[in-house]
Design a protein around this motif. Structure first.
Motif, PDB file in Angstrom:
ATOM      1  N   ASP A 196       1.006  -0.669   0.026  1.00 32.91           N
ATOM      2  CA  ASP A 196      -0.257   0.133  -0.598  1.00 32.91           C
ATOM      3  C   ASP A 196       0.729   1.200   0.288  1.00 32.91           C
ATOM      4  O   ASP A 196       0.080   2.629   0.042  1.00 32.91           O
ATOM      5  CB  ASP A 196      -0.493  -0.215   1.349  1.00 32.91           C
ATOM      6  N   HIS A 197       1.957   1.140   0.473  1.00 36.42           N
ATOM      7  CA  HIS A 197       2.820   2.433   0.579  1.00 36.42           C
ATOM      8  C   HIS A 197       4.766   2.157  -0.725  1.00 36.42           C
ATOM      9  O   HIS A 197       5.577   1.661   0.186  1.00 36.42           O
ATOM     10  CB  HIS A 197       3.654   2.671   1.361  1.00 36.42           C
ATOM     11  N   PRO A 198       4.666   2.506  -2.000  1.00 35.40           N
ATOM     12  CA  PRO A 198       5.310   1.260  -2.629  1.00 35.40           C
ATOM     13  C   PRO A 198       6.455   2.209  -2.205  1.00 35.40           C
ATOM     14  O   PRO A 198       7.835   1.385  -2.561  1.00 35.40           O
ATOM     15  CB  PRO A 198       4.722   1.983  -3.577  1.00 35.40           C
ATOM     16  N   GLU A 199       6.351   3.337  -1.612  1.00 36.71           N
ATOM     17  CA  GLU A 199       8.250   4.267  -1.614  1.00 36.71           C
ATOM     18  C   GLU A 199       8.896   3.354  -0.415  1.00 36.71           C
ATOM     19  O   GLU A 199      10.069   3.696  -0.354  1.00 36.71           O
ATOM     20  CB  GLU A 199       7.742   5.445  -1.057  1.00 36.71           C
ATOM     21  N   TRP A 200       7.968   2.573   0.643  1.00 40.55           N
ATOM     22  CA  TRP A 200       8.606   1.253   1.423  1.00 40.55           C
ATOM     23  C   TRP A 200       9.103   0.411   1.302  1.00 40.55           C
ATOM     24  O   TRP A 200       9.576  -0.637   1.978  1.00 40.55           O
ATOM     25  CB  TRP A 200       7.323   1.782   2.762  1.00 40.55           C
ATOM     26  N   ARG A 201       8.613  -0.446  -0.415  1.00 38.14           N
ATOM     27  CA  ARG A 201       9.624  -1.261  -0.385  1.00 38.14           C
ATOM     28  C   ARG A 201      10.895  -1.664  -0.707  1.00 38.14           C
ATOM     29  O   ARG A 201      11.562  -0.674  -0.595  1.00 38.14           O
ATOM     30  CB  ARG A 201       8.894  -1.770  -2.293  1.00 38.14           C
ATOM     31  N   GLY A 202      11.309  -2.385  -0.813  1.00 40.49           N
ATOM     32  CA  GLY A 202      13.190  -2.263  -0.181  1.00 40.49           C
ATOM     33  C   GLY A 202      13.439  -1.772   0.538  1.00 40.49           C
ATOM     34  O   GLY A 202      14.382  -1.778   0.783  1.00 40.49           O
ATOM     35  N   ARG A 203      13.313  -1.531   1.452  1.00 38.39           N
ATOM     36  CA  ARG A 203      13.276  -0.656   3.308  1.00 38.39           C
ATOM     37  C   ARG A 203      12.394  -2.173   4.501  1.00 38.39           C
ATOM     38  O   ARG A 203      11.888  -2.276   4.135  1.00 38.39           O
ATOM     39  CB  ARG A 203      12.913   0.736   3.744  1.00 38.39           C
ATOM     40  N   PRO A 204      13.784  -1.967   5.316  1.00 38.70           N
ATOM     41  CA  PRO A 204      13.341  -2.197   6.610  1.00 38.70           C
ATOM     42  C   PRO A 204      12.178  -1.945   7.063  1.00 38.70           C
ATOM     43  O   PRO A 204      12.010  -0.385   7.320  1.00 38.70           O
ATOM     44  CB  PRO A 204      14.797  -2.382   7.246  1.00 38.70           C
ATOM     45  N   LEU A 205      11.366  -2.859   7.176  1.00 41.83           N
ATOM     46  CA  LEU A 205       9.964  -2.281   7.791  1.00 41.83           C
ATOM     47  C   LEU A 205       9.841  -3.521   8.984  1.00 41.83           C
ATOM     48  O   LEU A 205       9.504  -4.958   9.111  1.00 41.83           O
ATOM     49  CB  LEU A 205       8.883  -2.388   7.197  1.00 41.83           C
ATOM     50  N   VAL A 206       8.610  -2.532  10.581  1.00 36.94           N
ATOM     51  CA  VAL A 206       8.671  -3.218  11.639  1.00 36.94           C
ATOM     52  C   VAL A 206       6.946  -2.478  11.750  1.00 36.94           C
ATOM     53  O   VAL A 206       6.871  -1.773  11.775  1.00 36.94           O
ATOM     54  CB  VAL A 206       9.721  -2.952  12.734  1.00 36.94           C
ATOM     55  N   VAL A 207       6.801  -4.163  11.981  1.00 29.70           N
ATOM     56  CA  VAL A 207       4.959  -3.851  12.760  1.00 29.70           C
ATOM     57  C   VAL A 207       4.705  -3.815  13.898  1.00 29.70           C
ATOM     58  O   VAL A 207       5.298  -5.079  14.343  1.00 29.70           O
ATOM     59  CB  VAL A 207       3.820  -4.376  11.379  1.00 29.70           C
ATOM     60  N   GLY A 208       4.486  -3.536  14.849  1.00 23.46           N
ATOM     61  CA  GLY A 208       4.334  -3.655  16.045  1.00 23.46           C
ATOM     62  C   GLY A 208       4.440  -2.217  16.886  1.00 23.46           C
ATOM     63  O   GLY A 208       3.652  -1.354  16.612  1.00 23.46           O
TER      64      GLY A 208
END
Length: 388
Positions: free
Chosen positions: A16-28
């Motif tokens: 849903d946020h293509p600009e975040w692809r390829g970057r480390p992402l944490v849900v929590g």
């Protein structure tokens, strides 16, 4: 067939946020606070971050460009339901075991679709085309083999294990892949010189039963031969909704345990309300060292799908348990004892007192929070947990 959606929460956020692809992402939880990682992208996992890791520890490992997101359970549950509807195009026998995981009975589909490989490819393509998400798929003669096959093909993989391939597939695997083999059983097996599933398979049944007990020894004997349950129970037959977390390291910090249990209760409550269910039985599950698994349950005076009531009940069970203060490896909560939530019971006209206001208020608040999440999304609002 076992199907496991890859890094589900994180994958939805990156979709849903293509600009975040390829970057480390944490849900929590958010850095600087307390709490744990619910899930993370594969880019974050390269830094050694994993689910249930304390957020402070994760933040120390991750680079500054990491994205941190609060869970948006309403959005994740909606996507999960969409995927389960897609899978119904393949098989009517689907057992959803968590928000991102399901078993399907695909026997008999060869004449309609093709080989097991083609069936798995069809499932993955359906999900990718309609949702943009990837899944790891394993197909085998029973649940154990299918689950292990999907685990060995992550991420975005597909592995088929035919009946005649089961032993060659299992034998080289470490004993830790077998269900019920943990910190208590592993040293016993290693002391017997058993390191792989093949080693276990070559042991006489009686020796395993003497070392582990009749029940555990027999279960291990069967698993090592690839013998396991092959029944798929449709979701309508589901007996409970539960959520649990295994920590990377044993936890004694009660605030972290409270926050983790609070998060689990919110997931259970939302899924129950989403399925129009209310339960009367709340169950706390704990796993302690050395691999002791315990559960405590309480029957409520009335059925509920309230996040807060589920959490309060589970925490009271923990606080009054004889295991409080011991290091916790796993903590979770479950809800069962169903009644349709959409069918309210008639109150007693001659009751001496009104129903407890706190329960009614909590139910209305849950509904309000659900409506806000459904409308605005993006984890805009969620309950806080009061520090003790």
């Amino acid at each position: 067939m076992h199907l496991d959606l890859d890094a589900f929460y994180a994958a939805i956020e990156q979709r849903d946020h293509p600009e975040w692809r390829g970057r480390p992402l944490v849900v929590g939880a958010q850095p600087g606070g307390r709490g744990v990682v619910a899930t993370c992208s594969y880019e974050a996992r390269r830094y050694g971050v994993h689910s249930a890791m304390p957020i402070a520890q994760a933040a120390r490992r991750l680079p500054p460009e990491t994205i941190y997101r609060r869970p948006d359970m309403a959005r994740y549950a909606e996507v999960s339901q969409q995927i389960m509807r897609l899978l119904q195009q393949l098989s009517p026998l689907i057992e959803q075991v968590s928000i991102d995981e399901a078993y399907l009975d695909v026997s008999g589909l060869e004449r309609l679709i093709g080989t097991p490989q083609q069936i798995g490819e069809r499932a993955k393509a359906l999900i990718k085309d309609k949702t943009g998400l990837t899944a790891s798929v394993g197909i085998g003669p029973n649940r154990l083999i299918a689950k292990l096959a999907s685990e060995t093909s992550k991420p975005d993989g597909l592995r088929v294990v035919e009946a005649e391939q089961v032993q060659a597939f299992l034998d080289p695997m470490p004993i830790s892949v077998l269900r019920g083999v943990g910190t208590k059983t592993t040293p016993r097996l290693l002391a017997m010189g058993l390191k792989t599933v093949g080693d276990v398979r070559h042991q006489p049944l009686e020796r395993l039963r003497q070392a582990l007990g009749a029940r555990a020894g027999t279960a291990l004997h069967l698993q090592a031969r690839g013998i396991a349950d092959d029944a798929v129970q449709p979701v309508t037959q589901r007996q409970s909704i539960s959520k649990e977390t295994t920590f990377g390291e044993d936890v004694t910090d009660e605030q972290q345990l409270r926050e983790t249990l609070h998060w689990a209760a919110q997931e259970v409550g939302y899924l129950a309300r989403h399925q129009a269910l209310a339960g009367a039985l709340v169950t706390l599950k704990l796993r302690l060292q050395p691999f002791e698994t315990h559960s405590r349950s309480r029957t409520l005076s009335q059925r509920t799908a309230s996040d807060q009531l589920i959490f309060q009940t589970a925490w009271e069970l923990f606080a009054s348990s004889p295991w409080r203060g011991r290091p916790v490896r796993l903590i979770g909560v479950g809800l069962s004892g169903w009644e349709p939530a959409a069918c309210p019971t008639q109150p007693d006209l001659f009751a001496a007192s009104e129903p407890q206001p706190s329960t009614l208020t909590t139910d209305k608040l849950d509904q309000t929070l659900d409506a806000i999440r459904d409308k605005l999304g993006d984890g805009l609002i969620q309950r806080g947990v009061r520090r003790s």
